[in-house]
Design a protein around this motif. Sequence first.
Motif, PDB file in Angstrom:
ATOM      1  N   ASP A  23     -24.693  21.295  -3.683  1.00  0.00           N
ATOM      2  CA  ASP A  23     -24.646  22.194  -2.539  1.00  0.00           C
ATOM      3  C   ASP A  23     -23.709  21.716  -1.425  1.00  0.00           C
ATOM      4  O   ASP A  23     -23.452  22.458  -0.474  1.00  0.00           O
ATOM      5  CB  ASP A  23     -26.045  22.353  -1.929  1.00  0.00           C
ATOM      6  CG  ASP A  23     -27.018  23.028  -2.868  1.00  0.00           C
ATOM      7  OD1 ASP A  23     -26.624  24.002  -3.526  1.00  0.00           O
ATOM      8  OD2 ASP A  23     -28.178  22.572  -2.935  1.00  0.00           O
ATOM      9  N   GLU A  25     -20.473  21.118  -0.876  1.00  0.00           N
ATOM     10  CA  GLU A  25     -19.242  21.818  -0.484  1.00  0.00           C
ATOM     11  C   GLU A  25     -19.554  23.095   0.292  1.00  0.00           C
ATOM     12  O   GLU A  25     -19.005  23.332   1.375  1.00  0.00           O
ATOM     13  CB  GLU A  25     -18.391  22.138  -1.714  1.00  0.00           C
ATOM     14  CG  GLU A  25     -17.910  20.919  -2.487  1.00  0.00           C
ATOM     15  CD  GLU A  25     -17.005  20.010  -1.662  1.00  0.00           C
ATOM     16  OE1 GLU A  25     -16.303  20.533  -0.765  1.00  0.00           O
ATOM     17  OE2 GLU A  25     -17.004  18.801  -1.901  1.00  0.00           O
ATOM     18  N   ASN A  26     -20.428  23.931  -0.252  1.00  0.00           N
ATOM     19  CA  ASN A  26     -20.750  25.186   0.418  1.00  0.00           C
ATOM     20  C   ASN A  26     -21.538  24.955   1.707  1.00  0.00           C
ATOM     21  O   ASN A  26     -21.367  25.693   2.692  1.00  0.00           O
ATOM     22  CB  ASN A  26     -21.527  26.107  -0.519  1.00  0.00           C
ATOM     23  CG  ASN A  26     -20.662  26.693  -1.616  1.00  0.00           C
ATOM     24  OD1 ASN A  26     -19.443  26.818  -1.451  1.00  0.00           O
ATOM     25  ND2 ASN A  26     -21.276  27.058  -2.731  1.00  0.00           N
ATOM     26  N   ALA A  27     -22.408  23.947   1.709  1.00  0.00           N
ATOM     27  CA  ALA A  27     -23.156  23.634   2.929  1.00  0.00           C
ATOM     28  C   ALA A  27     -22.214  23.157   4.028  1.00  0.00           C
ATOM     29  O   ALA A  27     -22.378  23.516   5.206  1.00  0.00           O
ATOM     30  CB  ALA A  27     -24.221  22.585   2.641  1.00  0.00           C
ATOM     31  N   ASP A  29     -19.131  24.064   4.367  1.00  0.00           N
ATOM     32  CA  ASP A  29     -18.452  25.268   4.845  1.00  0.00           C
ATOM     33  C   ASP A  29     -19.312  26.014   5.860  1.00  0.00           C
ATOM     34  O   ASP A  29     -18.817  26.490   6.897  1.00  0.00           O
ATOM     35  CB  ASP A  29     -18.122  26.194   3.676  1.00  0.00           C
ATOM     36  CG  ASP A  29     -16.999  25.671   2.788  1.00  0.00           C
ATOM     37  OD1 ASP A  29     -16.243  24.793   3.245  1.00  0.00           O
ATOM     38  OD2 ASP A  29     -16.891  26.149   1.641  1.00  0.00           O
ATOM     39  N   THR A  30     -20.603  26.138   5.558  1.00  0.00           N
ATOM     40  CA  THR A  30     -21.508  26.837   6.468  1.00  0.00           C
ATOM     41  C   THR A  30     -21.588  26.127   7.812  1.00  0.00           C
ATOM     42  O   THR A  30     -21.493  26.760   8.878  1.00  0.00           O
ATOM     43  CB  THR A  30     -22.912  26.944   5.842  1.00  0.00           C
ATOM     44  OG1 THR A  30     -22.860  27.859   4.744  1.00  0.00           O
ATOM     45  CG2 THR A  30     -23.946  27.423   6.851  1.00  0.00           C
ATOM     46  N   ARG A  55     -14.930  19.974   9.358  1.00  0.00           N
ATOM     47  CA  ARG A  55     -15.461  20.103   8.002  1.00  0.00           C
ATOM     48  C   ARG A  55     -15.625  18.728   7.357  1.00  0.00           C
ATOM     49  O   ARG A  55     -16.611  18.462   6.659  1.00  0.00           O
ATOM     50  CB  ARG A  55     -14.585  20.990   7.125  1.00  0.00           C
ATOM     51  CG  ARG A  55     -15.253  21.291   5.783  1.00  0.00           C
ATOM     52  CD  ARG A  55     -14.372  22.037   4.817  1.00  0.00           C
ATOM     53  NE  ARG A  55     -15.135  22.429   3.641  1.00  0.00           N
ATOM     54  CZ  ARG A  55     -15.457  21.597   2.636  1.00  0.00           C
ATOM     55  NH1 ARG A  55     -15.076  20.323   2.683  1.00  0.00           N
ATOM     56  NH2 ARG A  55     -16.169  22.034   1.609  1.00  0.00           N
ATOM     57  N   HIS A  59     -19.085  17.289   5.955  1.00  0.00           N
ATOM     58  CA  HIS A  59     -19.163  16.866   4.550  1.00  0.00           C
ATOM     59  C   HIS A  59     -19.698  15.438   4.456  1.00  0.00           C
ATOM     60  O   HIS A  59     -20.582  15.138   3.639  1.00  0.00           O
ATOM     61  CB  HIS A  59     -17.793  16.984   3.903  1.00  0.00           C
ATOM     62  CG  HIS A  59     -17.799  16.859   2.417  1.00  0.00           C
ATOM     63  ND1 HIS A  59     -17.907  15.640   1.774  1.00  0.00           N
ATOM     64  CD2 HIS A  59     -17.711  17.798   1.435  1.00  0.00           C
ATOM     65  CE1 HIS A  59     -17.891  15.837   0.468  1.00  0.00           C
ATOM     66  NE2 HIS A  59     -17.773  17.130   0.242  1.00  0.00           N
ATOM     67  N   LEU A  78     -27.098  29.485   0.794  1.00  0.00           N
ATOM     68  CA  LEU A  78     -26.479  28.471   1.652  1.00  0.00           C
ATOM     69  C   LEU A  78     -25.892  29.041   2.940  1.00  0.00           C
ATOM     70  O   LEU A  78     -24.888  28.548   3.454  1.00  0.00           O
ATOM     71  CB  LEU A  78     -25.396  27.703   0.868  1.00  0.00           C
ATOM     72  CG  LEU A  78     -25.926  26.881  -0.309  1.00  0.00           C
ATOM     73  CD1 LEU A  78     -24.783  26.342  -1.140  1.00  0.00           C
ATOM     74  CD2 LEU A  78     -26.782  25.730   0.197  1.00  0.00           C
ATOM     75  N   ASP A  79     -26.551  30.055   3.487  1.00  0.00           N
ATOM     76  CA  ASP A  79     -26.132  30.582   4.777  1.00  0.00           C
ATOM     77  C   ASP A  79     -26.705  29.783   5.944  1.00  0.00           C
ATOM     78  O   ASP A  79     -26.287  29.977   7.095  1.00  0.00           O
ATOM     79  CB  ASP A  79     -26.571  32.045   4.923  1.00  0.00           C
ATOM     80  CG  ASP A  79     -25.686  32.989   4.131  1.00  0.00           C
ATOM     81  OD1 ASP A  79     -24.482  32.686   3.981  1.00  0.00           O
ATOM     82  OD2 ASP A  79     -26.183  34.024   3.662  1.00  0.00           O
ATOM     83  N   ARG A 138     -24.434  30.243   9.190  1.00  0.00           N
ATOM     84  CA  ARG A 138     -23.145  30.926   9.109  1.00  0.00           C
ATOM     85  C   ARG A 138     -23.151  32.135  10.054  1.00  0.00           C
ATOM     86  O   ARG A 138     -24.121  32.900  10.076  1.00  0.00           O
ATOM     87  CB  ARG A 138     -22.887  31.361   7.666  1.00  0.00           C
ATOM     88  CG  ARG A 138     -21.489  31.881   7.400  1.00  0.00           C
ATOM     89  CD  ARG A 138     -21.332  32.233   5.942  1.00  0.00           C
ATOM     90  NE  ARG A 138     -21.359  31.053   5.088  1.00  0.00           N
ATOM     91  CZ  ARG A 138     -20.292  30.288   4.821  1.00  0.00           C
ATOM     92  NH1 ARG A 138     -19.125  30.601   5.344  1.00  0.00           N
ATOM     93  NH2 ARG A 138     -20.410  29.253   4.028  1.00  0.00           N
TER      94      ARG A 138
END
Length: 210
Positions: A23, A25-27, A29-30, A55, A59, A78-79, A138
């Motif tokens: 999770d 990478e997407n987390a 981004d959020t 970012r 990360h 993952l919003d 997000r």
Amino acid sequence: MRLHALSPPSTEHTIIREATAEDVENAADTLTAAFVDYPFTRHTIAADDHEARLREFQHLFLSEIGLPHGRVWVSDGLDAVAVWSTPGGDAGPALERLLPCMVEIAGDRAHAHSSAEAAMEPHRPQGPAWFLGTVGVRPSAQGRGLGRAVIEPGLAAADAEGLPAFLETSTEGNVRVYEALGFEITAEYDLPGGGPRTWAMLRRPARSRG
């Protein structure tokens, strides 16, 4: 490095689960989208390539602190993401190892970052506590209660251990959201060097609140 970007809660139901390494990478981004205009990160991370620096910070915090040394909850899709440091996690050595990376990420705001941390430290709990390090939603998903939803499992876990929960926020609107979750203001101060006003907030464990 205590960051918060929330919207007021609603009653919409959502699925919340603990995060995994898949999770990250997407987390990240959020959290980047949530904090791109947040006063604390604007003050402590260089404006040059700010979003990319932000970012990288998120990360690192997820992959090197939250997952191995704390607890991370995410909403399905993952919003929304909440990252906790826990008393048993012993993140200190990891934070020391990551310090050169954090200085590089901060860029020409490195002094502002170190000054902010020094100003915040005296207001943090001296004893064991669950520390809500980062929580964000997000922007396209705000207003659905996801911030509150990803925070609540950490509060329940802290209550189960009979420990307080602690956080810092640099957005006044967040204060009311946290007060609704049982947090109380323990300190209110301006960060040095023209930094934003910041609130330290503590939530006593449920049994001690009666």
